[in-house]
Enzyme design. Structure first.
Site, short mmCIF file in Angstrom:
data_model
loop_
_atom_site.label_atom_id
_atom_site.label_comp_id
_atom_site.label_asym_id
_atom_site.label_seq_id
_atom_site.Cartn_x
_atom_site.Cartn_y
_atom_site.Cartn_z
N ASP A 150 9.48 9.37 -5.55
CA ASP A 150 8.60 9.56 -5.49
C ASP A 150 8.92 9.22 -4.09
O ASP A 150 9.46 8.76 -3.51
CB ASP A 150 7.66 8.01 -6.43
N GLU A 201 -4.21 4.67 -4.69
CA GLU A 201 -2.89 3.94 -4.68
C GLU A 201 -3.30 2.36 -4.08
O GLU A 201 -4.01 1.46 -4.87
CB GLU A 201 -1.70 3.95 -4.04
#
Ligand code: BGC
Ligand code: BGC
Length: 849
Positions: A337, A537
């Site tokens: 990621d 997020e």
């Protein structure tokens, strides 16, 4: 403070006094580079492979394996290293792809060709062809390997202008309809082909346990059953079914199961956190979706930013290699990621052999790709990364590329379906999205069976969400954080309001629209559409589950209720929230999640325009009875929600009235201030009652989640500890602009008395490596003067901590603070700032006199 007062205060808030240089303490925060790079993380979790189930993944294809052998025999070492690296299109050119022979490119949530965070199909295709053609250029290599392009099509292909935006996963979970999910995935794949993309970073198969987490909405459910049932079907929809003819064929794309594993297992509400759970719990709750996704042949798995038992997934050999590859038999590749490897102890974004040795096959190195390329090459040359490990990673990547038929594909714009207008928001796609909206709605309250509404009524629609598609679409829409775009940015969508208007036509009903909700028009019923503003997020992490109305004052609900006009609330959100006051002020309450671009689905069910349009959505996340702290999930001690997992009313249920619910959220006065009022800006957002405003001349603009500008003053995002948790303040020519943090309520008490002196502390750096005079002020007044001003010289391109005593910026008395900090400049240039807060004075910092 009302809107008008705020304008007056801010527009006049330009500093007048001459800046003086002051002494500030400067502490370098960056950690020192490790002296030697250990091969593996020193500590790893201990796993018991026998606890994990036996699953059956699709068998290897001998023809593909033979072809890999042949290709690899022709690759140089440099080419192999290039293959394991993925850079972001905002930070690399097609020339770079050719020169470094990179294996993949991605476009992050706000990266797109051109100036916007999204692009048209033509613009995407032009860029896709450019990267593709660069990658297949044979110059200087024996064999050129085509690049694959990944993007976050996480609820439809929402970075593509005009695409169909489906409800976020939390809403899809409430539909509990695996067939629907497969169709959505199939349509999403088609729209990805339209724009030339090969690979989506989806599905997210997190099982979020703590709804305070900003990524809750990316999960289908807090329980593993729905997640497991969906993971298989979404992978089939995106990639096709292994063994069948169209597997990874035309109209299909590569899928990525993320974020491996237990990203939703952190119980403190923080993104990128640590799951402190047993291996059994990890398997039972968080890994179930991986089993079905792997059996469905998912080609890639994305490692999580998060940790299990204190060990970062990106550095865990036990989890990436021993479990995922050896025990479960995963034959595809593990992608990292966004610079996640850089968070492994001892690593930086540009240097991390630990991750590759742990089992990472492709570094997601958006802006750090060149550095990680160079260091990885060096580490393979000197043996830090064994050649076999690199070969295995390359083999896995080629395996996926060959299964996808990459060597037989034409340039992206030449592929079947590319640029195909009829495949972009097709009638089928829009109808499917609208159906998904209908099925995702969960009816929580319907006292006196006020719903369904008849279409001959006068309906007053209120609330900021009614006619704002961007709000209804949530995060990961057009841009990373979403929000902020008017309806013209959704040419193939419809707002909830438009849907209501259509529904009223046949019955001759009347629509009155007043977003603020202050109209005293005579209406038979009020429909209020409001809720959370979009986020993504960590920016979406909250301290508690109390719903704070933002652009709509829910106090207005009461006014109508008191007048005897029934109120129907349509609540938009990325998670269940404590809304008891709003529930009490509504006769009916619908959890609509973030439905996306087909707002018409809401009216379909509110008015039951077809007999089969009933409420069928059921909660896949429990709805909290309290707002404070971790809220237990089914099966956990203390499970006591307001509406349990699986709850949801339907027409014809004959359910008793809900009646009034307790308005005690469990939060104290202090909690309600969102923690500590000394926190002003951290983790990418303003805290508590503070808001950010950009001021330039007479103009002011609220600080947006992405970039904000007013005049030639622009504020963008910088990465401090996590992505986009800092700000870049850029003063263009003229340079009068100022960023003000301001209380949007009454003056805030930061400290009780004058003798608890406080320093204003923030991290800053000068991104271009130059020097910049940053003017810091406090308590700016309506007459334009700030109560005090100091100038700080920021001269390092490393983040450093700066302290300015409150007394120097007019904040000796911290009991009534309206503006805790304001940043301006008298020269053009830029400064990045982050983590702005107050803390007790150390006495080291003084005012310059
Ligand atoms: C997110 C991933 C996403 C990636 C690429 C990361 O920050 O955690 O979910 O796929 O960025 O945009
Ligand atoms: C997101 C990306 C986004 C980037 C911005 C990442 O965490 O996943 O998609 O564009 O942050 O810095």
């Amino acid at each position: 403070m009302g809107g008008a007062a705020c304008v007056a205060l801010l527009s006049a808030c330009a500093h007048t006094s001459e800046p003086e240089e002051v002494q500030v303490t400067e502490t370098v925060i960056e950690t020192v580079e490790p002296v030697s790079t250990p091969l593996m993380t020193e500590t790893d979790v201990t796993v018991t492979p026998s606890l994990w189930p036996d699953i059956t993944v699709p068998a290897l294809d001998p023809a593909i394996e033979a072809r890999i052998d042949d290709i690899m025999s022709k690759m140089t070492l440099e080419q192999k290293v290039g293959q394991v690296i993925q850079g972001d299109t905002d930070s690399l050119t097609p020339e770079d792809v050719k020169k470094y022979r990179l294996g993949s490119v991605l476009s992050g949530g706000s990266s797109a060709p051109g100036d916007e965070p999204f692009a048209s199909k033509e613009a995407w295709l032009e860029a896709a062809d450019a990267y593709w053609n660069a990658s297949i250029d044979p110059e200087g290599v024996e064999i050129a390997i085509p690049v694959i392009w990944g993007i976050d099509a996480v609820h439809g292909h929402a970075n593509l202008f005009g695409a169909t935006v489906f409800p976020h996963n939390i809403g899809l979970g409430a539909t509990n309809d695996p067939d629907l999910i497969e169709d959505i995935a199939r349509i999403t794949a088609q729209e990805l082909i339209v724009s030339g993309h090969d690979w989506t970073f989806a599905p997210t198969i997190a099982t979020p346990q703590d709804d305070r987490w900003g990524r809750t909405y990316e999960g289908y459910s807090e329980r593993p059953e729905i997640v497991a049932a969906y993971a298989e079907r979404i992978v089939h929809g995106l990639q096709g079914v292994p063994g069948q003819e169209d597997f990874l064929g035309n109209g299909r794309v590569i899928s990525s199961a993320k974020h491996y594993v237990a990203d939703g297992g952190t119980k403190d509400g923080h993104d990128q956190g640590n799951a402190e759970i047993s291996e059994q719990e990890l398997i039972d709750i968080h890994a179930q979706g991986y089993f079905t996704a792997l059996e469905a042949g998912v080609q890639t798995v994305m490692s999580s930013f998060s940790s299990w038992d204190g060990v970062k997934m990106h550095g865990s050999h036990a989890m990436l290699t021993e479990i995922l590859k050896d025990r479960l038999g995963f034959t595809g590749f593990v992608v990292g990621d966004w610079n996640g490897h850089g968070q492994v102890p001892g690593c930086t974004n540009t240097d991390c052999p630990q991750s590759m040795n742990a089992g990472l096959d492709m570094y997601m190195a958006p802006d750090s790709w060149k550095g990680i390329y160079e260091s990885t090459l060096r580490h393979v040359q000197n043996g830090d990364i064994p050649m076999e490990r690199l070969d295995d990673a390359v083999r896995r990547i080629l395996r996926v590329k060959l299964a996808y038929g990459i060597f037989d594909k034409a340039a992206p714009s030449e592929r079947p379906g590319a640029n195909e207008e009829s495949l972009l928001a097709s009638d089928e796609a829009r109808a499917l999205a609208r159906r998904a909206v209908r099925e995702s709605l969960v009816l929580l309250k319907n006292d006196d069976n006020i719903l369904p509404l008849s279409t001959d009524k006068t309906v007053l629609v209120i609330g900021d969400g009614a006619d704002t598609i961007a709000k209804a679409a949530g995060g990961w829409t057009l841009s990373w954080q979403g929000g902020g775009y008017d309806n013209s940015y959704f040419p193939n969508g419809e707002s909830i309001l438009e849907g209501i208007e259509e529904a009223l036509l046949p019955g001759g009903g009347k629509l009155i629209f007043d977003p603020e909700g202050t109209s005293d028009a005579k209406a038979d019923v009020v429909i209020a559409v409001y809720g959370e503003n979009p986020y993504a997020e960590g920016v979406g992490d909250v301290n508690n589950l109390d719903f704070r109305p933002n652009d709509f004052d829910t106090e207005h609900l009461k006014t109508y209720k008191d007048k005897g006009i029934p109120v129907v609330s349509v609540f938009l959100s990325g998670r269940p929230l404590w809304v008891n006051p709003e529930l009490n002020d509504s006769d009916a309450f619908v959890a609509a999640w973030w439905p996306g671009t087909e707002g018409g689905g809401v009216a379909d069910v509110l008015f039951q325009t077809e007999p089969e349009y009933n409420f069928t959505g059921r909660l896949s996340f429990s709805w909290p009875a309290k707002a404070k702290g971790y809220q237990p999930n089914p099966g956990e001690a203390g499970y006591d929600p307001l509406f349990a997992y699986g709850y949801g009313l339907s027409y014809g249920d004959d359910a008793p009235n809900l009646g009034p619910v307790s308005e005690d959220s469990g939060l104290t006065e202090e909690d309600l201030k969102d923690g500590d009022p000394r926190e002003i800006f951290s983790s990418g957002k303003t805290r508590g009652s503070w808001s950010g405003m950009l001021v330039y001349g007479g103009d002011y603009v609220p600080l947006q989640q992405g970039a904000t500008e007013v005049g030639s003053f622009e504020v963008g995002r910088a990465d401090y500890k996590i992505q986009e948790d800092g700000l870049v303040l850029n003063w263009g020519p003229g340079s009068q602009g100022r960023l003000v943090f301001v209380s949007m309520g009454l003056p805030v008490k930061i400290s009780g008395s004058a003798d608890t002196a406080m320093d204003l502390i923030f991290a800053a750096k000068q991104p271009d490596g130059g020097r910049h005079q940053l003017v810091v002020s406090g308590n700016c007044q309506q007459n334009g003067e700030c109560a005090g001003t100091e100038t700080v010289t920021v001269s390092s391109d490393e983040w450093a901590e700066y302290r300015v005593p409150g007394a120097c910026i007019g904040l000796a008395d911290l009991s009534m603070v309206m503006v805790p900090a304001a940043f301006s400049s008298d020269e053009a240039g830029s400064v990045a700032i982050a983590d702005v807060h107050f803390a007790p004075a150390t006495g080291d910092a003084e005012c310059a006199e």
